[in-house]
Design an enzyme around this catalytic site. Structure first.
Site, mmCIF file in Angstrom:
data_model
loop_
_atom_site.group_PDB
_atom_site.id
_atom_site.type_symbol
_atom_site.label_atom_id
_atom_site.label_comp_id
_atom_site.label_asym_id
_atom_site.label_seq_id
_atom_site.Cartn_x
_atom_site.Cartn_y
_atom_site.Cartn_z
ATOM 1 N N GLU A 274 -6.230 3.613 11.838
ATOM 2 C CA GLU A 274 -4.929 3.563 12.486
ATOM 3 C C GLU A 274 -4.782 4.644 13.548
ATOM 4 O O GLU A 274 -5.488 5.656 13.544
ATOM 5 C CB GLU A 274 -3.794 3.724 11.469
ATOM 6 C CG GLU A 274 -3.572 5.125 10.932
ATOM 7 C CD GLU A 274 -4.513 5.531 9.826
ATOM 8 O OE1 GLU A 274 -5.005 6.686 9.872
ATOM 9 O OE2 GLU A 274 -4.772 4.722 8.913
ATOM 10 N N ASP B 278 10.013 9.995 11.003
ATOM 11 C CA ASP B 278 8.942 10.990 10.951
ATOM 12 C C ASP B 278 7.802 10.598 11.874
ATOM 13 O O ASP B 278 7.000 11.442 12.273
ATOM 14 C CB ASP B 278 8.416 11.130 9.523
ATOM 15 C CG ASP B 278 9.309 11.993 8.651
ATOM 16 O OD1 ASP B 278 10.298 12.559 9.170
ATOM 17 O OD2 ASP B 278 9.032 12.090 7.439
ATOM 18 N N LEU C 158 -0.503 1.249 4.145
ATOM 19 C CA LEU C 158 0.030 0.782 2.863
ATOM 20 C C LEU C 158 0.894 1.857 2.213
ATOM 21 O O LEU C 158 1.946 1.555 1.636
ATOM 22 C CB LEU C 158 -1.119 0.374 1.936
ATOM 23 C CG LEU C 158 -0.722 -0.178 0.564
ATOM 24 C CD1 LEU C 158 0.161 -1.416 0.697
ATOM 25 C CD2 LEU C 158 -1.975 -0.511 -0.247
ATOM 26 N N SER C 159 0.484 3.109 2.314
ATOM 27 C CA SER C 159 1.279 4.202 1.760
ATOM 28 C C SER C 159 2.635 4.313 2.444
ATOM 29 O O SER C 159 3.611 4.755 1.835
ATOM 30 C CB SER C 159 0.527 5.525 1.905
ATOM 31 O OG SER C 159 -0.674 5.508 1.174
ATOM 32 N N THR D 27 -4.891 -1.097 4.304
ATOM 33 C CA THR D 27 -4.759 -0.657 2.903
ATOM 34 C C THR D 27 -4.828 0.863 2.774
ATOM 35 O O THR D 27 -4.829 1.385 1.664
ATOM 36 C CB THR D 27 -5.873 -1.281 2.037
ATOM 37 O OG1 THR D 27 -7.143 -0.961 2.613
ATOM 38 C CG2 THR D 27 -5.720 -2.790 1.957
ATOM 39 N N ASP E 112 -14.891 7.166 1.209
ATOM 40 C CA ASP E 112 -14.392 6.505 2.410
ATOM 41 C C ASP E 112 -14.371 7.441 3.618
ATOM 42 O O ASP E 112 -14.539 6.991 4.752
ATOM 43 C CB ASP E 112 -12.986 5.959 2.158
ATOM 44 C CG ASP E 112 -12.996 4.710 1.296
ATOM 45 O OD1 ASP E 112 -14.100 4.193 1.010
ATOM 46 O OD2 ASP E 112 -11.908 4.241 0.921
#
Length: 267
Positions: free
Chosen positions: A127, A156, A171-172, A167, A56
């Protein structure tokens, strides 16, 4: 993205001229040698399609490099994480390309102003994220379409994600998974301290997001658009750049839309 615009269509073109790119890993380099021997290669500006061999990370790099060309990108997994990649095979590549389904994605545009008044402009496919630079929590003010929505977020950091990137880091950070054809962006806090229970927001992809850094001297913040970083920022503006449309190719039944849907049911 417009809800009326089709995001996944079958391609009818013939892909005669292929430009191959590969990551530096041994698997990717071996695949590059095999495929160029079988199908030849050409320079990217002359290609009908770019085939990326790796993971990726390479796919994001390739999308950034060809962001404004309109050339479709087809990835095959020869790296670590392969969410954006198709399965690797040397057989009938042109047939696979002809049968592939096309997903259209738009990047985010980040405009970040630092403490020296320098403006950093970058695009992000996944992002735009703001992070604290020191042990001090970031204090952030959030405006949507020039209206204050959160006077102070202590965390943070915070991120704005596209559907394609929902994703990934989003997602994390416990953000929502967005269908690829959803006309939405995800605004997700990173380890929020106050408001403690705020989980973020879903925004229309027409939203103009502004994040201002409070107490910047004491609590410095960095802004990152995918892999492009600006340090010591004061103000970060984010919006979806619909003037750019990137074309990704996926084997039938394994489209980006299908992968994102499957991710929501994974355990």
């Amino acid at each position: 993205m417009s809800a009326e615009r089709p995001h996944q269509v079958s391609t009818a073109r013939k892909f005669e001229r292929i430009a191959f790119v590969a990551s530096s890993g041994p698997e990717a380099q071996a695949a590059l040698a095999q495929l160029t021997a079988l199908y030849g290669t050409c320079d990217a500006p002359d290609a009908d399609v770019v085939v990326a061999l790796g993971g990726d990370g390479l796919m994001l790099q390739t999308l950034h490099q060809h962001m404004r060309t309109g050339t479709p990108i087809y990835g095959m997994h020869r790296g670590t994480v392969g969410f954006l990649m198709n399965e690797y095979s040397i057989n009938d590549l042109r047939g696979r390309l002809a049968a592939a389904e096309e997903s259209m994605i738009h990047p985010l545009l980040m405009r970040a102003t630092d403490v020296h008044g320098v403006v950093h402009v970058h695009h992000a496919i996944n992002e735009v994220a703001l992070f604290r630079q020191t042990h001090q929590a970031a204090h952030l003010r959030i405006l949507i379409d020039e209206r204050e929505r959160m006077p102070e977020l202590k965390a943070d950091g915070v991120l704005v994600s596209t559907p394609a990137g929902s994703t990934a880091y989003n997602l994390s950070a416990q953000g929502p998974i967005l269908p690829i054809n959803a006309a939405l962006l995800a605004l997700t806090p990173i380890c929020a301290f106050r408001p403690r229970r705020w989980r973020g927001a879903l925004l229309p992809n027409t939203a103009f997001v502004v994040i201002e850094v409070l107490e910047s001297e004491k609590r410095p913040v960095a802004a990152v658009a995918d892999h492009d970083e600006a340090r010591d920022v004061l103000r970060v503006e984010v919006l979806s750049d619909t003037t750019i449309a990137m074309r990704m190719l996926f084997d039938p039944g394994h489209s980006l839309e299908e992968r994102i849907l499957m991710e929501q049911f994974s355990t």
